[in-house]
Design a protein around this motif. Structure first.
Motif, PDB file in Angstrom:
ATOM      1  N   LYS A 132      41.773  86.896   5.801  1.00 43.19           N
ATOM      2  CA  LYS A 132      40.419  87.402   5.629  1.00 43.19           C
ATOM      3  C   LYS A 132      39.531  86.699   6.666  1.00 43.19           C
ATOM      4  O   LYS A 132      39.446  85.469   6.689  1.00 43.19           O
ATOM      5  CB  LYS A 132      39.897  87.137   4.216  1.00 43.19           C
ATOM      6  CG  LYS A 132      38.568  87.794   3.913  1.00 43.19           C
ATOM      7  CD  LYS A 132      38.117  87.483   2.482  1.00 43.19           C
ATOM      8  CE  LYS A 132      38.979  88.204   1.470  1.00 43.19           C
ATOM      9  NZ  LYS A 132      38.464  88.032   0.089  1.00 43.19           N
ATOM     10  N   ILE A 133      38.865  87.486   7.508  1.00 48.53           N
ATOM     11  CA  ILE A 133      38.182  86.949   8.692  1.00 48.53           C
ATOM     12  C   ILE A 133      36.683  87.185   8.585  1.00 48.53           C
ATOM     13  O   ILE A 133      36.233  88.318   8.369  1.00 48.53           O
ATOM     14  CB  ILE A 133      38.718  87.610   9.970  1.00 48.53           C
ATOM     15  CG1 ILE A 133      40.242  87.417  10.070  1.00 48.53           C
ATOM     16  CG2 ILE A 133      38.030  87.055  11.212  1.00 48.53           C
ATOM     17  CD1 ILE A 133      40.895  88.232  11.150  1.00 48.53           C
ATOM     18  N   GLY A 134      35.907  86.132   8.739  1.00 46.49           N
ATOM     19  CA  GLY A 134      34.453  86.221   8.681  1.00 46.49           C
ATOM     20  C   GLY A 134      33.841  86.533  10.032  1.00 46.49           C
ATOM     21  O   GLY A 134      34.161  85.890  11.044  1.00 46.49           O
ATOM     22  N   LEU A 135      32.955  87.538  10.056  1.00 46.64           N
ATOM     23  CA  LEU A 135      32.162  87.886  11.237  1.00 46.64           C
ATOM     24  C   LEU A 135      30.694  87.876  10.837  1.00 46.64           C
ATOM     25  O   LEU A 135      30.359  87.897   9.652  1.00 46.64           O
ATOM     26  CB  LEU A 135      32.548  89.274  11.759  1.00 46.64           C
ATOM     27  CG  LEU A 135      34.019  89.535  12.068  1.00 46.64           C
ATOM     28  CD1 LEU A 135      34.223  90.981  12.491  1.00 46.64           C
ATOM     29  CD2 LEU A 135      34.519  88.591  13.159  1.00 46.64           C
ATOM     30  N   THR A 136      29.806  87.853  11.825  1.00 46.96           N
ATOM     31  CA  THR A 136      28.365  87.814  11.563  1.00 46.96           C
ATOM     32  C   THR A 136      27.722  89.121  11.984  1.00 46.96           C
ATOM     33  O   THR A 136      28.039  89.670  13.051  1.00 46.96           O
ATOM     34  CB  THR A 136      27.724  86.622  12.293  1.00 46.96           C
ATOM     35  OG1 THR A 136      28.362  85.412  11.851  1.00 46.96           O
ATOM     36  CG2 THR A 136      26.235  86.535  11.994  1.00 46.96           C
ATOM     37  N   LEU A 137      26.824  89.616  11.143  1.00 47.11           N
ATOM     38  CA  LEU A 137      26.166  90.894  11.396  1.00 47.11           C
ATOM     39  C   LEU A 137      25.443  90.881  12.745  1.00 47.11           C
ATOM     40  O   LEU A 137      24.763  89.913  13.092  1.00 47.11           O
ATOM     41  CB  LEU A 137      25.165  91.203  10.278  1.00 47.11           C
ATOM     42  CG  LEU A 137      25.764  91.582   8.918  1.00 47.11           C
ATOM     43  CD1 LEU A 137      24.676  91.566   7.837  1.00 47.11           C
ATOM     44  CD2 LEU A 137      26.415  92.954   8.987  1.00 47.11           C
ATOM     45  N   GLY A 138      25.595  91.982  13.489  1.00 44.05           N
ATOM     46  CA  GLY A 138      24.888  92.135  14.753  1.00 44.05           C
ATOM     47  C   GLY A 138      25.582  91.538  15.948  1.00 44.05           C
ATOM     48  O   GLY A 138      25.126  91.724  17.081  1.00 44.05           O
ATOM     49  N   TYR A 139      26.692  90.826  15.743  1.00 44.82           N
ATOM     50  CA  TYR A 139      27.382  90.189  16.864  1.00 44.82           C
ATOM     51  C   TYR A 139      28.513  91.083  17.362  1.00 44.82           C
ATOM     52  O   TYR A 139      29.194  91.739  16.574  1.00 44.82           O
ATOM     53  CB  TYR A 139      27.972  88.843  16.451  1.00 44.82           C
ATOM     54  CG  TYR A 139      26.973  87.726  16.238  1.00 44.82           C
ATOM     55  CD1 TYR A 139      25.604  87.975  16.236  1.00 44.82           C
ATOM     56  CD2 TYR A 139      27.395  86.426  16.015  1.00 44.82           C
ATOM     57  CE1 TYR A 139      24.694  86.954  16.034  1.00 44.82           C
ATOM     58  CE2 TYR A 139      26.494  85.396  15.808  1.00 44.82           C
ATOM     59  CZ  TYR A 139      25.146  85.661  15.817  1.00 44.82           C
ATOM     60  OH  TYR A 139      24.249  84.663  15.612  1.00 44.82           O
ATOM     61  N   PHE A 140      28.728  91.057  18.679  1.00 44.12           N
ATOM     62  CA  PHE A 140      29.852  91.759  19.298  1.00 44.12           C
ATOM     63  C   PHE A 140      30.880  90.721  19.715  1.00 44.12           C
ATOM     64  O   PHE A 140      30.563  89.758  20.414  1.00 44.12           O
ATOM     65  CB  PHE A 140      29.385  92.563  20.512  1.00 44.12           C
ATOM     66  CG  PHE A 140      30.493  93.288  21.218  1.00 44.12           C
ATOM     67  CD1 PHE A 140      31.141  94.351  20.613  1.00 44.12           C
ATOM     68  CD2 PHE A 140      30.890  92.899  22.492  1.00 44.12           C
ATOM     69  CE1 PHE A 140      32.170  95.028  21.263  1.00 44.12           C
ATOM     70  CE2 PHE A 140      31.905  93.571  23.152  1.00 44.12           C
ATOM     71  CZ  PHE A 140      32.548  94.638  22.530  1.00 44.12           C
ATOM     72  N   TYR A 141      32.124  90.903  19.290  1.00 41.69           N
ATOM     73  CA  TYR A 141      33.160  89.897  19.494  1.00 41.69           C
ATOM     74  C   TYR A 141      34.199  90.313  20.534  1.00 41.69           C
ATOM     75  O   TYR A 141      35.286  89.762  20.580  1.00 41.69           O
ATOM     76  CB  TYR A 141      33.855  89.593  18.159  1.00 41.69           C
ATOM     77  CG  TYR A 141      32.939  88.945  17.160  1.00 41.69           C
ATOM     78  CD1 TYR A 141      32.743  87.569  17.149  1.00 41.69           C
ATOM     79  CD2 TYR A 141      32.239  89.708  16.225  1.00 41.69           C
ATOM     80  CE1 TYR A 141      31.899  86.958  16.238  1.00 41.69           C
ATOM     81  CE2 TYR A 141      31.384  89.118  15.306  1.00 41.69           C
ATOM     82  CZ  TYR A 141      31.213  87.753  15.317  1.00 41.69           C
ATOM     83  OH  TYR A 141      30.370  87.149  14.416  1.00 41.69           O
ATOM     84  N   GLY A 142      33.856  91.273  21.343  1.00 45.02           N
ATOM     85  CA  GLY A 142      34.770  91.725  22.377  1.00 45.02           C
ATOM     86  C   GLY A 142      35.541  92.958  21.944  1.00 45.02           C
ATOM     87  O   GLY A 142      35.620  93.280  20.754  1.00 45.02           O
TER      88      GLY A 142
END
Length: 258
Positions: A132-142
């Motif tokens: 389970k991987i956490g990302l942040t709203l509004g960010y582009f990770y490639g």
């Protein structure tokens, strides 16, 4: 004849002094936001990125004035020419229509943070499926993670802030957290309980490495814009050649180089 020679050299001296004074008084106005440890109103020289920009311009006798704003407003107002530019952005074709890009200033390295108790390793995107991987709203990770997120067969969760993701990681509610390496370390050091921070590490394999630039607005006087861009690139090269660039990184960040 003597008085004529004296007058001639006096005029030359006055001209030189006036030129030097004008150069010393040159200023550039840049809009920035909060993104520690790269940018912060609470840090010395406002963080490592503004520090590098400040010294690169100083080498060329230009003073920097920083204006702190929310990042979206900082970008918009610089694009409109209210400020000369804004530092800390990766390349995009959309922004390139409104700004000229400097030479790369820093590399932004994104990595997976995880608990030390997790025996985690990865070589390709398929290795991430069990987690389970956490990302942040509004960010582009490639593009790689963007495509994986679109597929829908990976366990991604987005929340509003990096700090919230780090807290979820410490609590075991996610197994991996994608974030800029220096930003993640800063959050762990400054925003987390010491015991939680001690339990967190990151995998050394980068997810992505993106060059960050100083942007100079295309909506200011074009002669001034080119002057600022050329001056900054020249100053940045001098910092690198002299070793001052690395010294600034160690002074403000320490740890792995940019």
């Amino acid at each position: 004849m003597v008085w004529l020679r004296r007058m001639f050299w006096s005029c030359i001296l006055i001209s030189i002094m006036a030129t030097l004074h004008a150069r010393a008084e040159e200023k550039v106005w840049l809009s920035i936001g909060e993104f520690p440890p790269y940018f912060s109103s609470k840090l010395s020289h406002y963080g490592v990125f503004p520090h590098i920009v400040e010294e690169a311009f100083a080498v060329e006798h230009i003073q920097v004035e920083y204006i702190f704003l929310p990042w979206k407003r900082a970008l918009r107002m610089a694009a409109e020419g209210d400020y000369d530019g804004t530092p800390g952005w990766v390349y995009s074709t959309e922004r390139a229509q409104q700004f000229s890009y400097s030479d790369p200033v820093l590399n932004e390295t994104k990595v997976f943070f995880h608990l030390k108790s997790l025996n985690f390793d990865w070589n390709g995107i398929e290795d991430l499926k069990p987690y389970k991987i956490g990302l942040t709203l509004g960010y582009f990770y490639g593009p790689t993670l963007a495509k994986a997120e679109e597929r829908g067969d990976f366990l991604f969760e987005r929340v509003s802030t990096d700090l919230l993701n780090m807290r979820k990681l410490a609590a075991g509610r996610i197994q991996l957290f994608v974030v800029n390496r220096e930003v993640g370390l800063q959050i762990a050091r400054s925003e987390m309980p010491a015991q939680d921070a001690a339990n967190i590490t990151y995998h050394p394999k980068p997810i992505s490495v993106d060059a960050q630039h100083l942007l100079i607005s295309k909506n200011i006087d074009p002669v001034r814009a080119q002057f600022l861009l050329d001056s900054f690139n020249r100053g940045l090269r001098k910092l690198r050649e002299s070793g001052r660039y690395e010294a600034l990184w160690k002074e403000d960040i320490g740890g792995p180089g940019p």
